[in-house]
Design a protein around this motif. Structure first.
Motif, PDB file in Angstrom:
ATOM      1  N   TYR A 143     -16.536  33.103  10.680  1.00 27.32           N
ATOM      2  CA  TYR A 143     -15.737  32.138  11.435  1.00 27.32           C
ATOM      3  C   TYR A 143     -16.656  31.162  12.168  1.00 27.32           C
ATOM      4  CZ  TYR A 143     -12.230  30.281  14.642  1.00 27.32           C
ATOM      5  OH  TYR A 143     -11.401  29.444  15.348  1.00 27.32           O
ATOM      6  N   ASN A 186     -19.787  30.419  11.486  1.00 26.38           N
ATOM      7  CA  ASN A 186     -20.475  29.583  10.502  1.00 26.38           C
ATOM      8  C   ASN A 186     -19.565  28.460  10.008  1.00 26.38           C
ATOM      9  OD1 ASN A 186     -22.841  29.059   8.747  1.00 26.38           O
ATOM     10  ND2 ASN A 186     -21.351  29.496   7.132  1.00 26.38           N
ATOM     11  N   LYS A 187     -18.308  28.797   9.723  1.00 24.08           N
ATOM     12  CA  LYS A 187     -17.342  27.799   9.246  1.00 24.08           C
ATOM     13  C   LYS A 187     -17.167  26.700  10.287  1.00 24.08           C
ATOM     14  CE  LYS A 187     -12.446  27.356   8.287  1.00 24.08           C
ATOM     15  NZ  LYS A 187     -11.374  27.707   9.175  1.00 24.08           N
ATOM     16  N   LYS A 188     -16.983  27.077  11.549  1.00 27.76           N
ATOM     17  CA  LYS A 188     -16.780  26.101  12.614  1.00 27.76           C
ATOM     18  C   LYS A 188     -18.030  25.244  12.818  1.00 27.76           C
ATOM     19  CE  LYS A 188     -12.576  26.956  13.792  1.00 27.76           C
ATOM     20  NZ  LYS A 188     -11.542  25.939  13.598  1.00 27.76           N
ATOM     21  N   GLU A 236     -20.313  24.577  10.541  1.00 30.31           N
ATOM     22  CA  GLU A 236     -20.420  23.708   9.359  1.00 30.31           C
ATOM     23  C   GLU A 236     -19.478  22.512   9.496  1.00 30.31           C
ATOM     24  OE1 GLU A 236     -22.491  23.687   6.908  1.00 30.31           O
ATOM     25  OE2 GLU A 236     -23.358  25.690   6.878  1.00 30.31           O
ATOM     26  N   GLU A 237     -18.267  22.748  10.010  1.00 28.95           N
ATOM     27  CA  GLU A 237     -17.307  21.658  10.192  1.00 28.95           C
ATOM     28  C   GLU A 237     -17.858  20.613  11.157  1.00 28.95           C
ATOM     29  OE1 GLU A 237     -13.677  23.494  11.540  1.00 28.95           O
ATOM     30  OE2 GLU A 237     -13.265  24.390   9.581  1.00 28.95           O
ATOM     31  N   ILE A 238     -18.405  21.062  12.273  1.00 34.13           N
ATOM     32  CA  ILE A 238     -18.946  20.132  13.261  1.00 34.13           C
ATOM     33  C   ILE A 238     -20.158  19.403  12.706  1.00 34.13           C
ATOM     34  CG2 ILE A 238     -20.137  20.018  15.492  1.00 34.13           C
ATOM     35  CD1 ILE A 238     -18.062  22.037  16.512  1.00 34.13           C
ATOM     36  N   LYS A 239     -21.020  20.137  12.018  1.00 35.37           N
ATOM     37  CA  LYS A 239     -22.207  19.524  11.417  1.00 35.37           C
ATOM     38  C   LYS A 239     -21.796  18.477  10.377  1.00 35.37           C
ATOM     39  CE  LYS A 239     -26.391  20.706   8.890  1.00 35.37           C
ATOM     40  NZ  LYS A 239     -27.070  21.742   8.122  1.00 35.37           N
ATOM     41  N   ALA A 240     -20.776  18.798   9.564  1.00 36.59           N
ATOM     42  CA  ALA A 240     -20.329  17.892   8.501  1.00 36.59           C
ATOM     43  C   ALA A 240     -19.679  16.624   9.056  1.00 36.59           C
ATOM     44  CB  ALA A 240     -19.355  18.616   7.577  1.00 36.59           C
ATOM     45  N   SER A 241     -19.182  16.690  10.284  1.00 36.83           N
ATOM     46  CA  SER A 241     -18.549  15.500  10.861  1.00 36.83           C
ATOM     47  C   SER A 241     -19.568  14.389  11.050  1.00 36.83           C
ATOM     48  CB  SER A 241     -17.886  15.833  12.205  1.00 36.83           C
ATOM     49  OG  SER A 241     -18.865  15.973  13.232  1.00 36.83           O
ATOM     50  N   THR A 272     -19.660  23.856  19.096  1.00 37.85           N
ATOM     51  CA  THR A 272     -18.872  24.917  18.462  1.00 37.85           C
ATOM     52  C   THR A 272     -18.429  25.927  19.512  1.00 37.85           C
ATOM     53  OG1 THR A 272     -20.095  24.627  16.400  1.00 37.85           O
ATOM     54  CG2 THR A 272     -18.861  26.678  16.654  1.00 37.85           C
ATOM     55  N   ASN A 284     -15.601  24.454  21.492  1.00 39.33           N
ATOM     56  CA  ASN A 284     -14.357  24.438  20.713  1.00 39.33           C
ATOM     57  C   ASN A 284     -13.738  25.832  20.602  1.00 39.33           C
ATOM     58  OD1 ASN A 284     -14.474  21.680  20.317  1.00 39.33           O
ATOM     59  ND2 ASN A 284     -15.382  21.829  18.295  1.00 39.33           N
TER      60      ASN A 284
END
Length: 103
Positions: free
Chosen positions: A35, A37-39, A41-46, A59, A62
């Motif tokens: 969870y 890692n997913k969060k 990755e989402e922030i990094k990808a933004s 993260t 959030n």
């Protein structure tokens, strides 16, 4: 059964972390790591946040917000349940009073 903490390997943002964990909590730890890692990755990808440390802090903020929101929702549910229970008792008392007056 061995209750001693065992090393568990976690992968977060492409890095490997070894964390000591009791065997009966390993699956929960792995789920939490996925969870997180997913969060992250989402922030990094933004693309709005640069640097692993800043991604981690955002993260954490959030996830903390999600947790506090959920806790607040649960507290509201508990309060609502208490109010419903109080009203139920009042209704039952009123019905019982009516039964005694009008047999």
């Amino acid at each position: 059964m061995n209750d001693e903490a065992q090393p568990v390997v976690l992968h977060i943002l492409g890095k490997e972390y070894r964390v000591a964990c009791p065997p009966d909590e390993e699956e929960a730890l792995l789920t939490a790591a996925r969870y997180l890692n997913k969060k992250m990755e989402e922030i990094k990808a933004s693309g709005k946040i640069i640097g692993v440390e800043r991604v981690a802090v955002m993260t954490a903020l959030n996830i903390t917000h999600e947790l506090l929101k959920e806790q607040s929702r649960k507290e509201e549910e508990r309060e609502l349940s208490k109010r419903i229970e109080t009203l139920r008792h009042k209704v039952e008392a009123a019905l019982e009073e009516c039964r005694q007056v009008d047999p």
